[in-house]
Design an enzyme around this catalytic site. Structure first.
Site, PDB file in Angstrom:
ATOM      1  N   HIS A 128      42.654  20.008  13.866  1.00  0.00           N
ATOM      2  CA  HIS A 128      42.583  21.180  12.990  1.00  0.00           C
ATOM      3  C   HIS A 128      41.667  20.908  11.788  1.00  0.00           C
ATOM      4  O   HIS A 128      40.791  21.711  11.458  1.00  0.00           O
ATOM      5  CB  HIS A 128      43.997  21.549  12.515  1.00  0.00           C
ATOM      6  N   GLU A 129      41.857  19.774  11.130  1.00  0.00           N
ATOM      7  CA  GLU A 129      41.045  19.444   9.955  1.00  0.00           C
ATOM      8  C   GLU A 129      39.582  19.230  10.341  1.00  0.00           C
ATOM      9  O   GLU A 129      38.674  19.616   9.601  1.00  0.00           O
ATOM     10  CB  GLU A 129      41.613  18.231   9.219  1.00  0.00           C
ATOM     11  N   HIS A 132      37.876  22.504  10.442  1.00  0.00           N
ATOM     12  CA  HIS A 132      37.378  22.973   9.139  1.00  0.00           C
ATOM     13  C   HIS A 132      35.986  22.394   8.862  1.00  0.00           C
ATOM     14  O   HIS A 132      35.088  23.103   8.419  1.00  0.00           O
ATOM     15  CB  HIS A 132      38.322  22.566   8.006  1.00  0.00           C
TER      16      HIS A 132
END
Length: 193
Positions: A128-129, A132
């Site tokens: 997920h990170e 980003h």
């Protein structure tokens, strides 16, 4: 020799140098892809030397992105070399700089143990990170099938694979081997529930 002939020769030589440089830095693409697609991939290096305890989750998150997109490749930076994505372990909530990061620039990913302490999956957090860093904002609230729904999918969610929309957005951001610039690039996104 006429000026036009010199210009043609210079242009051809420059094109050859650029082609060779691109081929030298291209990373392998998922199997079944053309050599043109592999040559167009943007290679981004990550440094996880300050992310002790997260190595397996980072490796799995990187593998997920590399298996699902072809316009950008994530590779571990050699010790002592610069990296576009700097990954560190922290005690807070996970957070990351919103990209898309481009070669020669740098973003930061903080993998926070506070989320793990509350039961969230480490591999999903890492993937997920990294999303980003590749230019994807949060999609909260959202279902577990959306990687970028983050903590809103709940602690039972272990999905670390980007869905079709997420893959498409990253593919577009790195189309033609050049990272597109998002107006929101550079903001730090904190992934607390």
């Amino acid at each position: 020799m006429p000026l036009g002939t010199w210009l043609k020769a210079g242009t051809s030589a420059a094109a050859l140098v650029l082609t060779m440089a691109g081929a030298a830095s291209a990373a392998p693409a998922p199997s079944g892809e053309s050599s043109a697609a592999r040559a167009a991939a943007v290679t981004l290096r990550y440094d996880d030397s300050r992310a002790a305890g997260w190595e397996a989750a980072i490796a799995a998150g990187v593998a997920s992105w590399n298996a699902n997109v072809s316009n950008v490749r994530l590779v571990e930076a050699a010790p002592g070399t610069a990296a576009e994505i700097v990954i560190v372990a922290t005690t807070g909530w996970p957070q990351a700089t919103l990209g898309p990061v481009r070669p020669g620039r740098q973003v930061r990913v903080e993998l926070g143990s506070q989320a793990v302490d509350q039961g969230y999956n480490k591999t999903r957090i890492a993937a997920h990170e990294l999303g980003h860093s590749l230019g994807l904002p949060d999609t909260k609230p959202g279902p577990c099938s959306q990687l970028m729904s983050g903590s809103s999918a709940g602690t039972a969610c272990t999905n670390a694979t980007p869905n079709a929309t997420e893959r498409s957005r990253v593919q577009s951001a790195y189309a033609s081997g050049i990272a597109a610039f998002a107006n929101t690039a550079g903001r730090m996104l904190i992934d607390a529930p």
